[in-house]
Each structure stands twice: as structure tokens, then as C-alpha cells.
Design a protein around this motif. Structure first.
Motif, mmCIF file in Angstrom:
data_model
loop_
_atom_site.group_PDB
_atom_site.id
_atom_site.type_symbol
_atom_site.label_atom_id
_atom_site.label_comp_id
_atom_site.label_asym_id
_atom_site.label_seq_id
_atom_site.Cartn_x
_atom_site.Cartn_y
_atom_site.Cartn_z
ATOM 1 N N LEU A 180 0.031 2.007 -3.602
ATOM 2 C CA LEU A 180 -0.560 0.885 -2.872
ATOM 3 C C LEU A 180 -2.034 1.157 -2.578
ATOM 4 O O LEU A 180 -2.400 2.284 -2.222
ATOM 5 C CB LEU A 180 0.172 0.687 -1.542
ATOM 6 C CG LEU A 180 1.645 0.309 -1.645
ATOM 7 C CD1 LEU A 180 2.291 0.360 -0.269
ATOM 8 C CD2 LEU A 180 1.789 -1.079 -2.234
ATOM 9 N N THR A 181 -2.838 0.125 -2.731
ATOM 10 C CA THR A 181 -4.235 0.292 -2.339
ATOM 11 C C THR A 181 -4.289 0.242 -0.811
ATOM 12 O O THR A 181 -3.334 -0.165 -0.159
ATOM 13 C CB THR A 181 -5.106 -0.845 -2.895
ATOM 14 O OG1 THR A 181 -4.633 -2.066 -2.334
ATOM 15 C CG2 THR A 181 -5.032 -0.923 -4.401
ATOM 16 N N LYS A 182 -5.432 0.663 -0.291
ATOM 17 C CA LYS A 182 -5.575 0.665 1.172
ATOM 18 C C LYS A 182 -5.357 -0.737 1.716
ATOM 19 O O LYS A 182 -4.721 -0.922 2.748
ATOM 20 C CB LYS A 182 -6.994 1.125 1.529
ATOM 21 C CG LYS A 182 -7.026 2.542 2.035
ATOM 22 C CD LYS A 182 -8.344 2.824 2.719
ATOM 23 C CE LYS A 182 -8.460 4.308 2.938
ATOM 24 N NZ LYS A 182 -9.797 4.815 2.673
ATOM 25 N N LYS A 183 -5.896 -1.705 0.969
ATOM 26 C CA LYS A 183 -5.802 -3.090 1.426
ATOM 27 C C LYS A 183 -4.335 -3.548 1.459
ATOM 28 O O LYS A 183 -3.880 -4.148 2.432
ATOM 29 C CB LYS A 183 -6.608 -3.982 0.479
ATOM 30 C CG LYS A 183 -7.006 -5.296 1.094
ATOM 31 C CD LYS A 183 -7.857 -6.094 0.130
ATOM 32 C CE LYS A 183 -7.449 -7.545 0.175
ATOM 33 N NZ LYS A 183 -7.849 -8.320 -0.960
ATOM 34 N N GLU A 184 -3.626 -3.187 0.371
ATOM 35 C CA GLU A 184 -2.215 -3.594 0.314
ATOM 36 C C GLU A 184 -1.413 -2.953 1.443
ATOM 37 O O GLU A 184 -0.566 -3.580 2.068
ATOM 38 C CB GLU A 184 -1.605 -3.177 -1.030
ATOM 39 C CG GLU A 184 -2.057 -4.039 -2.186
ATOM 40 C CD GLU A 184 -1.650 -3.459 -3.530
ATOM 41 O OE1 GLU A 184 -1.416 -4.245 -4.449
ATOM 42 O OE2 GLU A 184 -1.577 -2.207 -3.665
ATOM 43 N N LYS A 185 -1.727 -1.673 1.677
ATOM 44 C CA LYS A 185 -0.994 -0.956 2.713
ATOM 45 C C LYS A 185 -1.240 -1.604 4.074
ATOM 46 O O LYS A 185 -0.319 -1.796 4.865
ATOM 47 C CB LYS A 185 -1.466 0.503 2.736
ATOM 48 C CG LYS A 185 -0.308 1.475 2.847
ATOM 49 C CD LYS A 185 -0.802 2.856 3.064
ATOM 50 C CE LYS A 185 -0.817 3.651 1.787
ATOM 51 N NZ LYS A 185 -1.337 5.005 1.978
ATOM 52 N N ARG A 186 -2.507 -1.948 4.293
ATOM 53 C CA ARG A 186 -2.838 -2.577 5.572
ATOM 54 C C ARG A 186 -2.110 -3.918 5.701
ATOM 55 O O ARG A 186 -1.563 -4.234 6.743
ATOM 56 C CB ARG A 186 -4.350 -2.781 5.677
ATOM 57 C CG ARG A 186 -4.787 -2.991 7.122
ATOM 58 C CD ARG A 186 -6.278 -3.164 7.249
ATOM 59 N NE ARG A 186 -6.769 -4.211 6.388
ATOM 60 C CZ ARG A 186 -7.817 -4.086 5.571
ATOM 61 N NH1 ARG A 186 -8.461 -2.944 5.495
ATOM 62 N NH2 ARG A 186 -8.218 -5.082 4.815
ATOM 63 N N MET A 187 -2.067 -4.631 4.567
ATOM 64 C CA MET A 187 -1.454 -5.945 4.615
ATOM 65 C C MET A 187 0.039 -5.858 4.953
ATOM 66 O O MET A 187 0.510 -6.563 5.842
ATOM 67 C CB MET A 187 -1.637 -6.643 3.275
ATOM 68 C CG MET A 187 -1.497 -8.122 3.355
ATOM 69 S SD MET A 187 -2.018 -8.891 1.830
ATOM 70 C CE MET A 187 -0.762 -8.331 0.710
ATOM 71 N N ILE A 188 0.753 -4.954 4.274
ATOM 72 C CA ILE A 188 2.197 -4.944 4.551
ATOM 73 C C ILE A 188 2.479 -4.357 5.941
ATOM 74 O O ILE A 188 3.446 -4.734 6.582
ATOM 75 C CB ILE A 188 3.057 -4.286 3.448
ATOM 76 C CG1 ILE A 188 2.805 -2.817 3.309
ATOM 77 C CG2 ILE A 188 2.918 -4.976 2.125
ATOM 78 C CD1 ILE A 188 3.825 -2.186 2.362
ATOM 79 N N THR A 189 1.603 -3.478 6.409
ATOM 80 C CA THR A 189 1.790 -3.008 7.786
ATOM 81 C C THR A 189 1.580 -4.163 8.761
ATOM 82 O O THR A 189 2.300 -4.290 9.754
ATOM 83 C CB THR A 189 0.789 -1.877 8.111
ATOM 84 O OG1 THR A 189 0.690 -1.041 6.977
ATOM 85 C CG2 THR A 189 1.231 -1.070 9.293
ATOM 86 N N GLU A 190 0.597 -5.006 8.441
ATOM 87 C CA GLU A 190 0.356 -6.169 9.304
ATOM 88 C C GLU A 190 1.541 -7.132 9.281
ATOM 89 O O GLU A 190 1.931 -7.671 10.313
ATOM 90 C CB GLU A 190 -0.902 -6.917 8.844
ATOM 91 C CG GLU A 190 -2.158 -6.394 9.501
ATOM 92 C CD GLU A 190 -3.420 -7.010 8.899
ATOM 93 O OE1 GLU A 190 -4.474 -6.407 9.089
ATOM 94 O OE2 GLU A 190 -3.333 -8.068 8.240
#
Ligand SMILES: Nc1nc2c(ncn2[C@@H]2O[C@H](COP(=O)(O)OP(=O)(O)O)[C@@H](O)[C@H]2O)c(=O)[nH]1
Ligand SMILES: [Mg+2]
Length: 448
Positions: free
Chosen positions: A408-418
Motif C-alpha cells: 500500500l502506498t502511504k496515501k492508500e494506507k491513510r485512506m483505509i485507516t480513515e
């Protein structure tokens, strides 16, 4: 000139009319289909398919031709929507539902309104006999009910333009309630009706309810009893239906001009519909909870998997670096040793300085010593094997570098955590509130 108040969707009048059940179902639905944070969208970004819950229950009414199906719907809705009469009026399937504006829809438009029913396309010839009627009525619980009026069933030579038995059976499986109307006239024991009922009872017996309709036409109480006995006996004779003990409330459309002494249990039908709506609300809330849990567990397993993948990738990259470094360093050292060997010590001192020369001569000495140790006729073979070995190292370096799946890219990781936070904080809280609201409503209904 006085400025008009802007019209808002949630105006106080509308919220006063809508019942808690309706609002709960509507809010659950919007939690699923919201453009930005809808559960359907969140789930699909995780590769999970969710269906938004229905906003209304579906009540299918089936029975013989002229059993009073369409009349019952008109009575419930308090509007003359469906044609009624002794002629075979209803040849097809009609969804009757509430909306903002009175409208009649054709088959294709109906499927657009009810995407769950797209498989109906597979019933050859049915599309021309599918329609929907939208009414603005808000009588009884109509805003939470979609009725499905079905073709009047008859035996014998009547040719239906599509496979009516399978179509009714399939639709019955989709419905939340199936009412079977038997009327006291000669038609009561239509074989086609019994065949379909038998099939349906096998698959969804719990939502199948029988009514003796047009009970005011049955004559005296004794005549009505006889008709009922006859129907029940006929039903019990069917192997698929022999659970007996059928309940068959008697109903008829109240007619002030023609008062009847016969007991009318039509209010019970409304209560059954209401009970099913409440069950649907509860089911929808339970499903919401389950879907939230499914999304959250998918997110946590996705993150877990990603962590494992990252660790694996790091190890692979380390191997790749080691192999690559060796694959370059070994042949470089080998070639350099030969070059160093062609120069004298003084020339090297002058070129590289004393320190570096000393290191190089030591390395070169070791390599040359080993080289001389190889018998002369084996040296060519050695160079070939050595070359192949270095090539293998480089190949391995490339192989390890390509190992591991996409992480996962950082952005993707942030998104699914959100997403996870949104579901835990917003959706679950909302679900809790809606549930409380639902319980309050139930309590209020019992108090009355
Ligand atoms: N007496 C009486 N007549 C009814 C009742 N319900 C329907 N009818 C009449 O029965 C006929 C057939 O009704 P309809 O609703 O068209 O039956 P469908 O074919 O099952 O849709 C119509 O003439 C209605 O007026 C009822 O409860 N009592
Ligand atoms: Mg009809």
C-alpha cells in the motif's frame, strides 16, 4: 414583497409525516449509498461487494383471477390505482409504490427503479407485462411498502405470454410477504394457484399467508365455513403443504353501502404489514452492524497483510543488494588485479599514493596467487565458470528485487485507516442511535 422561505428537504412538515421506521430505513440506506463515504463505495474499494438495504418491504399478492387482489391494494393505498373487475384485468406484474409524483412506468423504467429485479429479464416475454405505478398516497404504512400485483390465475386454456408459474415463484422469493387470496366463488380451488403455493411454501413458507378474500360474498356464516373447510382440505391434500392447521383470516373491502355482518379481519392484514416493516428495520440495522464489522475486519487484515508484505520485501531487497554487490565486486576485483599486476610498484606509488597502492598490491597478490594455483589448461574453464557465477549473482539480484507484491502506498494506507475511523466513530455511533430510536418506537407502540 415578502421573501419566501426556501424549501428544504428536511422541512418540519415532512419529518412530522415520516415515521421513525421510515427515517431509520432511509438513513441506513443513505449510509450505504452516500457519494463520498458510502459503505458500498468503501467496501468496493476493498474488493467487497455490498448491496444497499431496501427502503421498503415488498408485499406480493397472488391468487385466482378476480380474488380481489387489485381491490385490496386500492383499499390500502386509498386511491384507485389498479383496474378492478371481473374481466381479467391484471395480466402482468405491477409494482405499486409511493413517490413524489403520480406516475406510471413501463417495464424498463421499472427495472431501473428496482435493480434487484433485473433477473426478470430472463423471463422471456415478461418485460412487456411489467409496470410500476407510483402514487403520492401516504395512507397507512404505504410509504414503507411496495405492493406487487400479480396476474390473476386461471386454469385451462388461458395462455400466458410468459412462464407465469416460475415468474411468480421467483418474485415470491424476493418478497418480504406473500399474501395468497382465495375467494369464496367457484374459482377458489384453481390448480395453478395451488401448484405455485406448493412450490413457494417449500422455499419460503414463513412469509406465505392465506386469506379468504371477498368474505362478504360468501353468504351465510355456515356457507363461509364450508368454503373455508373446502380450501383448507384442498391445501392439506398437497404433499408439499400438509402441515395443516392453516390460519385463514376472512377479509373483505368494507363497503358502507352494503354493510355485512361477517367478521372482517382486514385490519389484521395491516398489522401484519406493520410487523414486517418493524422486522425489516431491525434486520436492516443488524445488517448494517454486520457490514461495518466486515469492512473493519477486511481493513485490519489488509493492513496486517501489508505489514507482512513490507517485511518480506525488505528481506528480499537486502538479498538483492548483497547479490548485486558481489556480482559487481568480484569481477571488478579480478580484472583490477591483472591491471595492477602490469604496473611496477614505483609507478603505482606515483599514480595512487602509498596507502592505496599497499592495499591494492595485497589484494592483487592474493588473486594472482590463487590464479597461479590453477593449472594452466584449466584457466579458460575457470574464467568461464567465474563469469557464469557472477552472472548468476546478478540474475539473483534482479530476481530478489522483483519479489513481493505491491504494497500500500502511504496515501492508500491513510485512506483505509480513515475509512476504519469513519466506520467506528461515525457509522457505528449512528447505528447505535438509530437502534435506540427504533426501541423507543417499539416501546411507544406497546404503551399505547
Ligand atoms: N363484495 C366484494 N367484492 C369485492 C371485494 N374485493 C373485490 N371485489 C370485487 O371483485 C371483483 C374483482 O376484483 P379485483 O380486485 O379486480 O380482483 P383481482 O383479479 O384479484 O385483481 C371486482 O369487481 C371487485 O369490485 C370484496 O372484498 N367484497
Ligand atoms: Mg387485478
Amino acid at each position: 414583497m415578502s421573501a419566501r422561505k426556501p424549501r428544504s428537504v428536511a422541512n418540519p412538515l415532512e419529518s412530522a409525516i415520516t415515521t421513525p421506521s421510515e427515517r431509520i430505513l432511509r438513513e441506513c440506506h443513505s449510509l450505504y449509498v452516500d457519494d463520498q463515504n458510502g459503505l458500498v463505495k468503501i467496501a468496493s474499494s476493498l474488493g467487497v461487494r455490498l448491496l444497499p438495504p431496501r427502503k421498503k418491504i415488498i408485499v406480493m399478492i397472488m391468487g385466482n383471477h378476480s380474488a380481489g387482489k387489485s381491490s385490496f391494494i386500492n383499499w390500502y393505498v386509498e386511491e384507485h390505482i389498479q383496474k378492478t373487475g371481473v374481466a381479467i384485468e391484471t395480466q402482468g406484474f405491477t409494482f405499486i409504490t409511493s413517490g413524489r409524483k403520480r406516475e406510471s412506468l413501463t417495464g424498463n423504467a421499472t427495472l431501473h427503479l428496482y435493480p434487484h429485479f433485473r433477473p426478470l429479464l430472463e423471463f422471456k416475454g415478461l418485460m412487456d407485462y411489467l409496470s410500476a405505478e407510483i402514487s403520492t398516497s401516504k395512507q397507512k404504512k404505504f410509504s414503507l411498502v411496495t405492493f406487487l400485483d400479480t396476474p390473476g390465475l386461471v386454469d385451462g386454456d388461458m395462455i400466458y405470454p410468459f412462464d407465469v408459474n416460475s415468474a411468480i415463484t421467483w418474485l415470491g422469493e424476493q418478497a418480504d410477504l406473500i399474501f395468497v387470496f382465495f375467494d369464496p366463488m367457484g374459482q377458489a380451488l384453481c390448480k395453478r394457484t395451488l401448484n405455485i403455493v406448493e412450490k413457494l411454501s417449500d422455499k419460503c413458507g414463513d412469509k406465505l399467508l392465506f386469506y379468504l378474500s371477498k368474505a362478504d360474498e360468501a353468504g351465510k356464516e355456515t356457507d363461509r365455513q364450508r368454503v373455508m373447510m373446502q380450501i383448507v382440505q384442498e391445501l392439506c391434500r398437497r404433499p408439499g403443504l400438509n402441515k395443516c392447521g392453516f390460519e385463514m383470516p376472512t377479509i373483505y373491502i368494507p363497503n358502507p353501502q352494503k354493510p355485512s355482518r361477517c367478521v372482517n379481519q382486514i385490519d389484521g392484514v395491516c398489522q401484519t404489514i406493520e410487523k414486517t416493516i418493524n422486522q425489516a428495520v431491525q434486520k436492516t440495522l443488524d445488517q448494517l452492524e454486520k457490514d461495518c464489522d466486515l469492512i473493519c475486519s477486511t481493513i485490519s487484515s489488509r493492513l496486517e497483510q501489508d505489514r507482512a508484505e513490507v517485511t518480506y520485501k525488505k528481506t528480499a531487497h537486502l538479498y538483492s543488494f548483497l547479490c548485486g554487490a558481489l556480482g559487481v565486486f568480484l569481477p571488478a576485483l579480478f580484472i583490477l588485479s591483472f591491471i595492477v599486476n602490469t604496473f611496477s610498484k614505483e609507478q603505482l606509488d606515483e599514480l595512487l599514493g602509498e596507502g592505496l597502492t599497499r592495499t591494492l598490491t595485497v589484494f592483487s597478490g592474493v588473486v594472482m596467487y590463487l590464479w597461479e594455483w590453477i593449472p594452466e589448461d584449466g584457466q579458460v574453464v575457470f574464467v568461464i565458470i567465474f563469469g557464469a557465477f557472477c552472472y548468476l549473482l546478478l540474475f539473483l539480484a534482479k530476481y530478489f528485487a522483483g519479489q513481493g507484491n505491491k504494497t500500500l502506498t502511504k496515501k492508500e494506507k491513510r485512506m483505509i485507516t480513515e475509512y476504519n475511523d469513519y466506520i467506528q466513530d461515525v457509522v457505528k455511533t449512528k447505528k447505535g442511535k438509530l437502534y435506540e430510536w427504533y426501541l423507543q418506537q417499539c416501546a411507544a407502540e406497546y404503551d399505547l
